[in-house]
Design an enzyme around this catalytic site. Structure first.
Site, mmCIF file in Angstrom:
data_model
loop_
_atom_site.group_PDB
_atom_site.id
_atom_site.type_symbol
_atom_site.label_atom_id
_atom_site.label_comp_id
_atom_site.label_asym_id
_atom_site.label_seq_id
_atom_site.Cartn_x
_atom_site.Cartn_y
_atom_site.Cartn_z
ATOM 1 N N THR A 161 -20.565 -68.999 -13.708
ATOM 2 C CA THR A 161 -20.240 -70.353 -13.237
ATOM 3 C C THR A 161 -18.730 -70.461 -13.053
ATOM 4 O OG1 THR A 161 -22.157 -71.226 -14.364
ATOM 5 C CG2 THR A 161 -20.439 -72.815 -13.774
ATOM 6 N N GLN A 185 3.128 -59.919 -12.556
ATOM 7 C CA GLN A 185 4.475 -60.384 -12.900
ATOM 8 C C GLN A 185 5.265 -60.841 -11.672
ATOM 9 O OE1 GLN A 185 5.794 -60.914 -15.888
ATOM 10 N NE2 GLN A 185 4.144 -60.019 -17.088
ATOM 11 N N GLY A 224 -5.720 -61.446 -15.040
ATOM 12 C CA GLY A 224 -5.149 -60.244 -14.436
ATOM 13 C C GLY A 224 -5.889 -58.987 -14.874
ATOM 14 N N SER A 229 -2.397 -63.470 -12.063
ATOM 15 C CA SER A 229 -2.890 -64.157 -13.253
ATOM 16 C C SER A 229 -2.217 -65.520 -13.397
ATOM 17 C CB SER A 229 -2.593 -63.284 -14.475
ATOM 18 O OG SER A 229 -2.964 -63.953 -15.649
ATOM 19 N N GLY A 230 -3.027 -66.557 -13.616
ATOM 20 C CA GLY A 230 -2.515 -67.929 -13.632
ATOM 21 C C GLY A 230 -1.441 -68.209 -14.663
ATOM 22 N N HIS A 231 -1.605 -67.654 -15.878
ATOM 23 C CA HIS A 231 -0.726 -68.091 -16.973
ATOM 24 C C HIS A 231 0.667 -67.494 -16.930
ATOM 25 C CE1 HIS A 231 -0.953 -64.579 -19.898
ATOM 26 N NE2 HIS A 231 -1.885 -64.244 -19.027
ATOM 27 N N ASN A 279 6.265 -55.457 -16.268
ATOM 28 C CA ASN A 279 6.299 -56.526 -17.267
ATOM 29 C C ASN A 279 7.318 -56.291 -18.373
ATOM 30 O OD1 ASN A 279 4.033 -54.559 -17.384
ATOM 31 N ND2 ASN A 279 3.877 -55.273 -19.494
ATOM 32 N N CYS A 330 3.194 -53.197 -30.217
ATOM 33 C CA CYS A 330 2.567 -54.046 -31.240
ATOM 34 C C CYS A 330 1.091 -54.241 -30.937
ATOM 35 C CB CYS A 330 3.218 -55.426 -31.306
ATOM 36 S SG CYS A 330 4.706 -55.603 -30.368
HETATM 37 N N1 PLP Z 1 -0.719 -56.801 -15.500
HETATM 38 C C1 PLP Z 1 0.529 -57.089 -15.884
HETATM 39 C C2 PLP Z 1 1.687 -56.442 -15.190
HETATM 40 C C3 PLP Z 1 0.750 -58.008 -16.920
HETATM 41 O O1 PLP Z 1 2.011 -58.292 -17.303
HETATM 42 C C4 PLP Z 1 -0.366 -58.604 -17.548
HETATM 43 C C5 PLP Z 1 -0.184 -59.552 -18.691
HETATM 44 O O2 PLP Z 1 0.654 -59.349 -19.554
HETATM 45 C C6 PLP Z 1 -1.657 -58.276 -17.102
HETATM 46 C C7 PLP Z 1 -1.788 -57.371 -16.078
HETATM 47 C C8 PLP Z 1 -2.877 -58.889 -17.724
HETATM 48 O O3 PLP Z 1 -3.064 -60.209 -17.280
HETATM 49 P P1 PLP Z 1 -3.999 -61.224 -18.092
HETATM 50 O O4 PLP Z 1 -3.226 -61.639 -19.286
HETATM 51 O O5 PLP Z 1 -4.224 -62.365 -17.152
HETATM 52 O O6 PLP Z 1 -5.269 -60.526 -18.395
#
Ligand code: PLP
Length: 399
Positions: free
Chosen positions: A242, A184, A73, A204-206, A156, A329
């Protein structure tokens, strides 16, 4: 210890879904070819990568050619903002104006600040007490030199969902590029790039059961941002390196599953989340942060007056609960979260924040346990706090 752990921090990251793991595994040891290689073994990886791209596109109502895989992300957000700025400069509009909000993730905010240092002007729109951006304020901020509007789809920290389709319609009417950080939102609420009228969207995948270190920038055709990463010309010359085939395949498997399960899973999460919101907001000097109605299904967020967020997290950790606080933090400073300040909370109160974000593995038993443990920890910390009047059972600043 681990088997009793309650993981309530899915907005931070999620476990890899079994479907994603299964889809990815063959690409580490068998289908490991380089998609750029000309032989059939490489071309198989290429065709699997394209299949993943197609599946992601279907989940967003986009076209496969509009999906660019990134490292996550953060890269997608950086690329969107810096790419639009560079595109404008290439077209002779150096130092244009960008509209964003005060509650964006740092991936957007810090990129906007970086561009400010390079001559771009940025308007950081305020939000209301629930964290909502007013579409009329977006429209009012538009100037003749505005090159981009960037508003996150869902926050988030407090889970507030923005009126993205309305802002998209305004951007379109004014012919201004519109980016949304949907990190999110994707996999958690319905996302439709056409209905939302977005030109650029980050995911973002995770955050939805995919692997870490892979994301997507959706780029509406015929928009073609200049690359952020230069090199071997992968991703149609726009994002070199790659390709992360297992990552892309895992992201697409997790997203497909999340989107298929979305109606049922979001109803389940809303029911659990609302118990947390109702139960914990009954504690004295406690309030819910964010919107009650326009809120991510799994996110419950609060501030507890007279409590230090960090201490709360450590005590919850000792009781096996993984949660998060809006304090800074990550920046190692003691400033409270910019999001909580933007919704109008005083510093002292913003320090006592807690975010519980639920996901597929959370159960009713988890919620019951949290409704028992969290009030106990809040009570304990208040009894020890120098800013809590034990006699009157209220914060010292309330007279
Ligand atoms: N944008 C938002 C709203 C997020 O909550 C996050 C991750 O906490 C990110 C961007 C960043 O994504 P990534 O962890 O894949 O770099």
């Amino acid at each position: 210890m681990k088997h009793t752990m309650i993981y309530a921090d899915h907005a931070s990251t999620t476990a890899l879904s079994p479907a994603a793991l299964e889809a990815m595994l063959p690409y580490f040891t068998q289908g490991y070819g380089n998609p750029s290689s000309l032989y059939a073994f490489g071309q198989q990886a290429k065709s699997d990568l394209e299949e993943a791209r197609g599946a992601v596109a279907r989940c967003l109502n986009a076209k496969p050619e509009e999906i660019y895989f990134t490292s996550g992300g953060t890269e997608a957000d950086n690329w969107a903002l810096r790419g639009v700025a560079e595109l404008a400069a290439l077209r002779g509009r150096e130092g244009g104006h960008i509209i964003t909000t005060a509650i964006e993730h740092h991936a957007v905010l810090h990129t906007a600040q970086y561009l400010e240092k390079r001559g771009y002007q940025v308007t950081y729109l305020p939000v209301d007490g629930e964290g909502l951006v007013d579409p009329a304020a977006v429209e009012a901020a538009i100037r003749p030199d505005t090159i981009l509007i960037s508003v996150m789809a869902a926050n988030n920290e407090i889970g507030t969902i923005q009126p993205i389709a309305r802002i998209g319609a305004i951007a379109k009417a004014h012919k201004i590029l519109f980016h949304t950080d949907a990190v999110q939102a994707v996999g958690h609420i319905p996302v439709d790039v056409e209905a939302w009228n977005v030109d650029l969207l980050s995911l973002s995948g995770h955050k939805f059961g995919g692997p870490k270190g892979v994301g997507v920038l959706y780029m509406k055709k015929p928009l073609r941002l200049p690359p952020l990463i230069h090199g071997g010309g992968q991703e149609k010359g726009r994002r070199s390196g790659t390709e992360n085939v297992p990552g892309a395949v895992g992201l697409s498997a997790a997203l497909t599953q999340a989107v298929d399960n979305l109606p049922a899973e979001s109803a389940r999460l809303v029911a659990l989340r609302d118990q947390l919101l109702d139960g914990l907001s009954r504690l004295p000097y406690t309030r819910v942060t964010g919107s009650r109605t326009d809120r991510l299904p799994g996110t419950a967020s609060f501030v507890f007056e007279g409590v230090e967020g960090e201490a709360l997290l450590l005590h919850l950790d000792a009781r096996g609960i993984c949660a998060s606080s809006g304090s800074a933090c990550s920046s190692a400073s003691l400033d409270p979260s910019h999001v909580l300040l933007a919704i109008g909370l005083p510093h002292a109160i913003a320090h006592g924040s807690l975010r519980l974000s639920l996901g597929p593995d959370n159960t009713q038993a988890d919620v019951d346990a949290m409704l028992k443990e969290i009030p106990a920890v809040v009570h304990y910390l208040r009894e020890m706090s120098p800013v809590w009047d034990r006699e009157a059972q209220k914060p010292t600043w309330i007279v």
